[in-house]
Write a protein that holds these residues in place. Structure first.
Motif, PDB file in Angstrom:
ATOM      1  N   PHE A 164       1.618   6.403 -17.754  1.00 39.18           N
ATOM      2  CA  PHE A 164       2.329   5.348 -17.030  1.00 39.18           C
ATOM      3  C   PHE A 164       1.332   4.403 -16.389  1.00 39.18           C
ATOM      4  CE2 PHE A 164       5.614   8.266 -17.774  1.00 39.18           C
ATOM      5  CZ  PHE A 164       6.810   7.581 -17.650  1.00 39.18           C
ATOM      6  N   HIS A 214       7.147  17.718  -3.369  1.00 41.97           N
ATOM      7  CA  HIS A 214       8.450  17.641  -4.042  1.00 41.97           C
ATOM      8  C   HIS A 214       9.570  17.535  -3.021  1.00 41.97           C
ATOM      9  CE1 HIS A 214       6.069  18.659  -7.543  1.00 41.97           C
ATOM     10  NE2 HIS A 214       5.544  19.602  -6.810  1.00 41.97           N
ATOM     11  N   TRP A 215       9.569  16.421  -2.292  1.00 39.50           N
ATOM     12  CA  TRP A 215      10.461  16.253  -1.146  1.00 39.50           C
ATOM     13  C   TRP A 215      11.924  16.292  -1.543  1.00 39.50           C
ATOM     14  CZ3 TRP A 215      13.559  11.917  -1.332  1.00 39.50           C
ATOM     15  CH2 TRP A 215      13.196  10.961  -2.283  1.00 39.50           C
ATOM     16  N   THR A 260      11.564  -3.353  -3.426  1.00 39.24           N
ATOM     17  CA  THR A 260      10.297  -2.685  -3.116  1.00 39.24           C
ATOM     18  C   THR A 260       9.482  -3.515  -2.134  1.00 39.24           C
ATOM     19  OG1 THR A 260      10.311  -1.877  -5.364  1.00 39.24           O
ATOM     20  CG2 THR A 260       8.259  -1.644  -4.166  1.00 39.24           C
ATOM     21  N   VAL A 290      -1.262  -4.942  -3.812  1.00 40.17           N
ATOM     22  CA  VAL A 290      -1.715  -5.714  -2.666  1.00 40.17           C
ATOM     23  C   VAL A 290      -2.191  -7.038  -3.226  1.00 40.17           C
ATOM     24  CG1 VAL A 290      -3.410  -5.890  -0.809  1.00 40.17           C
ATOM     25  CG2 VAL A 290      -2.369  -3.695  -1.330  1.00 40.17           C
ATOM     26  N   ILE A 303      12.135   8.477 -16.460  1.00 43.53           N
ATOM     27  CA  ILE A 303      13.215   8.842 -15.548  1.00 43.53           C
ATOM     28  C   ILE A 303      14.337   7.801 -15.615  1.00 43.53           C
ATOM     29  CG2 ILE A 303      12.173   7.709 -13.500  1.00 43.53           C
ATOM     30  CD1 ILE A 303      13.795  11.151 -13.393  1.00 43.53           C
ATOM     31  N   TRP A 353       4.481   7.019  -3.653  1.00 46.22           N
ATOM     32  CA  TRP A 353       5.459   7.558  -4.595  1.00 46.22           C
ATOM     33  C   TRP A 353       4.792   8.113  -5.843  1.00 46.22           C
ATOM     34  CZ3 TRP A 353      10.276   7.738  -2.706  1.00 46.22           C
ATOM     35  CH2 TRP A 353      10.618   6.855  -1.688  1.00 46.22           C
ATOM     36  N   PRO A 387       3.945   8.324  -9.482  1.00 48.90           N
ATOM     37  CA  PRO A 387       3.951   7.187 -10.404  1.00 48.90           C
ATOM     38  C   PRO A 387       4.876   7.375 -11.604  1.00 48.90           C
ATOM     39  CG  PRO A 387       1.920   8.438 -10.599  1.00 48.90           C
ATOM     40  CD  PRO A 387       2.656   9.006  -9.422  1.00 48.90           C
ATOM     41  N   ILE A 388       5.262   8.606 -11.915  1.00 52.66           N
ATOM     42  CA  ILE A 388       6.030   8.872 -13.129  1.00 52.66           C
ATOM     43  C   ILE A 388       7.506   9.131 -12.835  1.00 52.66           C
ATOM     44  CG2 ILE A 388       6.286  10.544 -15.017  1.00 52.66           C
ATOM     45  CD1 ILE A 388       2.962  10.569 -14.316  1.00 52.66           C
ATOM     46  N   LEU A 389       7.764   9.957 -11.823  1.00 54.16           N
ATOM     47  CA  LEU A 389       9.153  10.352 -11.593  1.00 54.16           C
ATOM     48  C   LEU A 389       9.835   9.533 -10.496  1.00 54.16           C
ATOM     49  CD1 LEU A 389       8.713  14.206 -11.895  1.00 54.16           C
ATOM     50  CD2 LEU A 389       9.621  12.620 -13.598  1.00 54.16           C
ATOM     51  N   VAL A 444       0.850  -1.196   0.000  1.00 51.20           N
ATOM     52  CA  VAL A 444       0.000   0.000   0.000  1.00 51.20           C
ATOM     53  C   VAL A 444       0.885   1.245   0.000  1.00 51.20           C
ATOM     54  CG1 VAL A 444      -1.728   1.294   1.297  1.00 51.20           C
ATOM     55  CG2 VAL A 444      -1.870  -1.212   1.181  1.00 51.20           C
ATOM     56  N   ALA A 487       3.597   1.654  -1.368  1.00 51.99           N
ATOM     57  CA  ALA A 487       4.197   1.898  -2.679  1.00 51.99           C
ATOM     58  C   ALA A 487       3.445   3.004  -3.417  1.00 51.99           C
ATOM     59  CB  ALA A 487       4.203   0.616  -3.498  1.00 51.99           C
ATOM     60  N   TYR A 488       2.175   3.195  -3.063  1.00 49.09           N
ATOM     61  CA  TYR A 488       1.369   4.204  -3.751  1.00 49.09           C
ATOM     62  C   TYR A 488       1.550   5.617  -3.231  1.00 49.09           C
ATOM     63  CZ  TYR A 488      -0.594   1.730  -7.487  1.00 49.09           C
ATOM     64  OH  TYR A 488      -0.716   1.121  -8.694  1.00 49.09           O
ATOM     65  N   ARG A 510       8.277   6.102  -8.995  1.00 46.77           N
ATOM     66  CA  ARG A 510       8.012   4.667  -8.915  1.00 46.77           C
ATOM     67  C   ARG A 510       8.804   3.831  -9.931  1.00 46.77           C
ATOM     68  NH1 ARG A 510       2.082   3.594  -8.806  1.00 46.77           N
ATOM     69  NH2 ARG A 510       2.055   5.447  -7.521  1.00 46.77           N
ATOM     70  N   PRO A 511       9.106   4.375 -11.148  1.00 45.42           N
ATOM     71  CA  PRO A 511       9.908   3.565 -12.072  1.00 45.42           C
ATOM     72  C   PRO A 511      11.272   3.156 -11.508  1.00 45.42           C
ATOM     73  CG  PRO A 511       8.882   5.364 -13.258  1.00 45.42           C
ATOM     74  CD  PRO A 511       8.635   5.614 -11.801  1.00 45.42           C
ATOM     75  N   LEU A 512      11.753   3.849 -10.471  1.00 44.57           N
ATOM     76  CA  LEU A 512      13.043   3.490  -9.879  1.00 44.57           C
ATOM     77  C   LEU A 512      12.921   2.290  -8.932  1.00 44.57           C
ATOM     78  CD1 LEU A 512      14.293   7.098  -9.063  1.00 44.57           C
ATOM     79  CD2 LEU A 512      15.127   5.648 -10.905  1.00 44.57           C
ATOM     80  N   GLY A 513      11.703   1.837  -8.704  1.00 44.76           N
ATOM     81  CA  GLY A 513      11.511   0.672  -7.825  1.00 44.76           C
ATOM     82  C   GLY A 513      11.762   0.972  -6.365  1.00 44.76           C
ATOM     83  N   PRO A 514      11.183   2.069  -5.856  1.00 38.55           N
ATOM     84  CA  PRO A 514      11.514   2.472  -4.486  1.00 38.55           C
ATOM     85  C   PRO A 514      10.844   1.606  -3.427  1.00 38.55           C
ATOM     86  CG  PRO A 514       9.843   3.923  -5.371  1.00 38.55           C
ATOM     87  CD  PRO A 514      10.217   2.993  -6.479  1.00 38.55           C
ATOM     88  N   ASN A 515      11.449   1.588  -2.269  1.00 36.45           N
ATOM     89  CA  ASN A 515      10.865   1.017  -1.067  1.00 36.45           C
ATOM     90  C   ASN A 515      10.594   2.204  -0.152  1.00 36.45           C
ATOM     91  OD1 ASN A 515      11.193   0.087   1.841  1.00 36.45           O
ATOM     92  ND2 ASN A 515      11.167  -1.865   0.776  1.00 36.45           N
ATOM     93  N   MET A 552      -2.312  -1.895  -8.249  1.00 40.97           N
ATOM     94  CA  MET A 552      -2.282  -1.930  -6.791  1.00 40.97           C
ATOM     95  C   MET A 552      -1.519  -3.172  -6.358  1.00 40.97           C
ATOM     96  SD  MET A 552      -3.280   0.053  -4.523  1.00 40.97           S
ATOM     97  CE  MET A 552      -3.652   0.263  -2.817  1.00 40.97           C
TER      98      MET A 552
END
Lengths: 394, 179, 160
Positions: C16, A254-255, B99, C22, B168, A138, A140-142, A133, A135-136, A144-149, C20
């Motif tokens: 993009f 824009h953290w 992730t 989950v 990106i 982040w 989605p464009i700038l 949950v 993950a949402y 999430r593509p980096l695969g963040p945790n 979800m």
């Protein structure tokens, strides 16, 4: 930059009762049953019944945790909201402290005499882990593509703080040690423990500098307060705790375009609350504090944002024992999120409840050593964005 | 606190699955996110190996990634600017998990990079800055832990043009500028 | 530049995808919900929350006045309180056999359940007495929506 609220209120606002459920990794109760259990306890402590309640404020973090959409409506009956003006508020992790802020304006405006303020979170339904949950959060464009945790963002902020303030990891670990120790005396606690700095430093490294024991757990739980106007307060209790100031601020998403070492949004919210409370020197006038501590460094970060220490001074004071339960300015005497647990909205409200119990000298084994007249509780939320602050006094 | 015993019934994970009456549901929510005007232009730039930003005509703030409006002046940010892509590492960490919290074989280094922007009026220590969130390569975890990477001068390592798609991730990572 | 011009800058708007992440949600039955689930699974009986003279179904555990309720069996009879007939799929294809969905309310409780009724759509009416058809005991999980196959009209003995 500091907001100037209209402080000409119709009535002062008091807290007259508080309730909590246990905080646990997963619980049998449905979300509305958890809300009911906490709300019922708060009413009992206030010596009131549901019939005495005019309005209801519900707080809960993203719907995707409980796995129920429109959680405010879903929780309404368990929160006592049926047939009453009821509203759900949500500012991410800041929600728990935003609940009494919203309840405050319901009463201060003269609209309601009494408000039941309830916060609930059930994070256990989301499988395999509520991380999915998060993950949402982040972009989605700038991002999430980096695969963040989720832990990345905290690690980045913690690293920046360590760099700017020249703080070693050992010092930060002491927050976790302190809070988990404080929680040993808390009847709701999920993650109370006697641990050492060594234990924290030896725990699994997730995203350096963040390790397993730097983080609060995943929890289910609920908390509630009864808040009333001055007349009601005088009628029902000899020891009301007054809400003397409230403040809240939102920064942008824009953290990574901002200085992470200092939370200006917390500072703005704190200044708003202090101004309302007539506090000019918070580091002297505040006796006890519950800064938000989902991660150990965040407590230090927030202590500085709340002006309870100068910038970069919190780690030094921590080392001196300043923030211990018998220290000069005890912080998180409850045990905080690190020790008691982190059912998001409920955890924030638990912090306000702790200040309420501390100011009434009802905190039992958790009661801080020094005399207390004023306390502050704070929560933070979203992408290093939201701050909510409540100042209580007797 | 008056109540010594608080309500709530803890369940172990196994116990939960053995309960009669539990309900499981598999959500299948799919989304399509629009990048919007300013960011789409930014992504087009990435495809060409350029990093674009926007400048507010009123206060002079430079936004990288670009935003269509200045949040302070509440005015459209009319002017596009191109930055070199070089900048300084603002903060960096070492991720050992994916992730979904699985252990990674090789740790990744993640950073916030403060970008040099032409004509940016801000002081070095100002609260806001043009910047990017990305991975670092060519540095070791020890350099992150010692603090050596913070302040280090870096630049983007681009994917070859034929593999860029307007994302990106057209930037593979940021790497130290030699010398 | 005017606001009206500013959107013309990008040649293409990028999209993009997202999903979800989950895998599933697991919902616990709650306090009275657990008792009701046991009773349904083991004995095929329905249990609600009793507050004063009123039984609430499905069970809520707590009463409207916030006191804790008791457990009480819901015996019915069950009646159709509202219904709708589905004749087409979401894609607009005609169903061979229409599906009847109804809100079914027991006479002795407040509340009810939404479920299928195995009945000729032209014969169903509001107030019709129906009874649940349960799955066999070993297939039941304790959740009424899954454990009931459907409701069917109750035929009084001697009428059939």
């Amino acid at each position: 930059m500091v907001a100037r609220p209209n402080i000409h209120v119709k009535s002062k606002v008091a807290i007259v009762g508080a309730g909590l459920t246990l905080f646990r990794r997963r619980m049998l109760e449905t979300p509305r049953e958890l809300a009911w259990e906490a709300a019922r306890m708060a009413l009992e402590q206030a010596g009131l019944t549901l019939r005495d309640i005019d309005c209801v404020v519900v707080g809960s973090a993203p719907d995707a945790f409980d796995g129920v959409h429109m959680k405010g409506e879903y929780l309404a009956d368990g929160a006592g909201g049926i047939g009453r003006p009821t509203v759900r508020v949500f500012v991410g992790g800041g929600t728990g402290v935003f609940v009494p802020i919203a309840a405050w304006w319901h009463v201060a405006s003269g609209l309601c005499r009494s408000v039941l303020a309830v916060a609930e979170e059930k994070m256990s339904p989301a499988h395999p882990h509520p991380q999915g949950v998060f993950a949402y959060i982040w972009d989605p464009i700038l991002e999430r593509p980096l695969g963040p945790n989720l832990i990345w963002i905290f690690a980045l902020e913690m690293r920046r703080y360590m760099y700017k303030c020249n703080v070693p990891k050992e010092t930060i670990a002491k927050v976790s040690v302190k809070n988990k120790r404080n929680a040993l005396d808390h009847p709701a606690a999920q993650a109370a423990a006697k641990i050492t700095v060594e234990d924290v430093l030896k725990s699994e490294v997730l995203v350096w500098p963040v390790q397993r024991l730097d983080i609060s757990p995943v929890s289910d739980g609920a908390a509630a307060l009864v808040m009333v106007n001055e007349n009601e307060a005088r009628r029902v209790t000899d020891s009301p705790v007054w809400v003397e100031g409230v403040g809240w601020t939102l920064d942008n998403t824009h953290w990574y375009n901002r200085e992470l070492a200092y939370p200006r949004y917390v500072n703005y919210a704190a200044r708003m609350a202090y101004k309302m409370a007539g506090i000019e020197r918070p580091w002297k006038e505040i006796d006890v504090a519950e800064p938000y501590d989902p991660f150990d460094y965040k407590e230090l970060h927030h202590i500085e944002g709340l002006m309870l220490a100068r910038r970069c001074e919190a780690p030094k004071l921590l080392e001196e024992g300043w923030f211990d339960r018998d220290g000069e300015l005890p912080t998180s005497p409850s045990g905080g999120l690190l020790g008691v647990g982190n059912p998001i909205a409920a955890a924030g409200l638990m912090k306000v409840a702790e200040i309420f119990w501390q100011l009434r000298y009802e905190a039992g084994a958790r009661q801080v050593k020094k005399p207390v007249h004023k306390g502050v509780a704070q929560a933070w939320g979203d992408l290093m964005q939201a701050a909510t602050v409540v100042v209580l006094g007797v | 606190m008056g109540e010594p015993r608080l309500p709530g019934t803890y369940l172990k994970e196994k116990e939960m699955y053995q309960l009669p009456g539990i309900v499981e549901h598999r959500p299948d929510a799919k989304y399509s996110f629009s990048a919007g005007q300013a960011v789409s232009r930014f992504l087009e730039g990435l495809k060409q190996g350029r990093i674009l930003g926007k400048r507010c005509p009123r206060c002079g703030r430079v936004y990288v990634p670009p935003r269509s409006y200045c949040e302070y002046c509440f005015a459209p940010t009319a002017e596009w600017v191109e930055v070199s892509g070089e900048g300084e590492v603002n903060t960096a960490v070492v991720s050992y998990i994916s992730t979904f919290r699985e252990r990674l074989e090789e740790p990744e280094i993640i950073a916030v990079i403060r970008l040099y922007a032409p004509g940016y009026t801000g002081k070095k220590d100002e609260y806001e800055f043009p910047g990017i969130f990305h991975k670092l390569c060519g540095v070791k975890p020890e350099d992150v832990m010692s603090g050596r990477v913070i302040g280090m001068r870096v630049r983007p390592r681009w994917k070859p043009p034929e593999r860029r798609v307007g994302s990106i991730t057209d930037i593979e990572c940021f790497e130290p500028v030699e010398g | 530049m005017a606001w009206s011009m500013w959107w013309k800058e990008a040649r293409r708007i990028y999209k993009f995808p997202g999903k979800m992440e989950v895998e599933k949600y697991v919902y616990t039955p709650g306090l009275h919900g657990l008792e009701a689930a046991r009773k349904l699974k083991e004995e095929g009986k329905f249990v609600g929350t009793k507050c004063g003279d009123t039984i609430y179904y499905p069970p809520t555990t707590f009463c409207p006045d916030f006191s804790e309720g008791g457990l009480a069996e819901v015996r019915g009879p069950w009646r159709v309180a509202a219904f709708t007939v589905i004749r087409e799929t979401m894609e607009g294809e005609r169903l061979e056999k229409p599906i009847v969905v109804a809100l079914i309310v027991p006479d002795d409780a407040v509340g009810g359940i939404i479920h299928y009724v195995d009945v000729d759509p032209d014969k169903i009416y509001i107030g019709m007495e129906v009874e649940p058809v349960l799955k066999p005991r070993e297939e039941r999980k304790g959740n009424p929506v899954e454990d009931i196959v459907h409701f069917k009209p109750k035929i009084e003995e001697g009428e059939g």
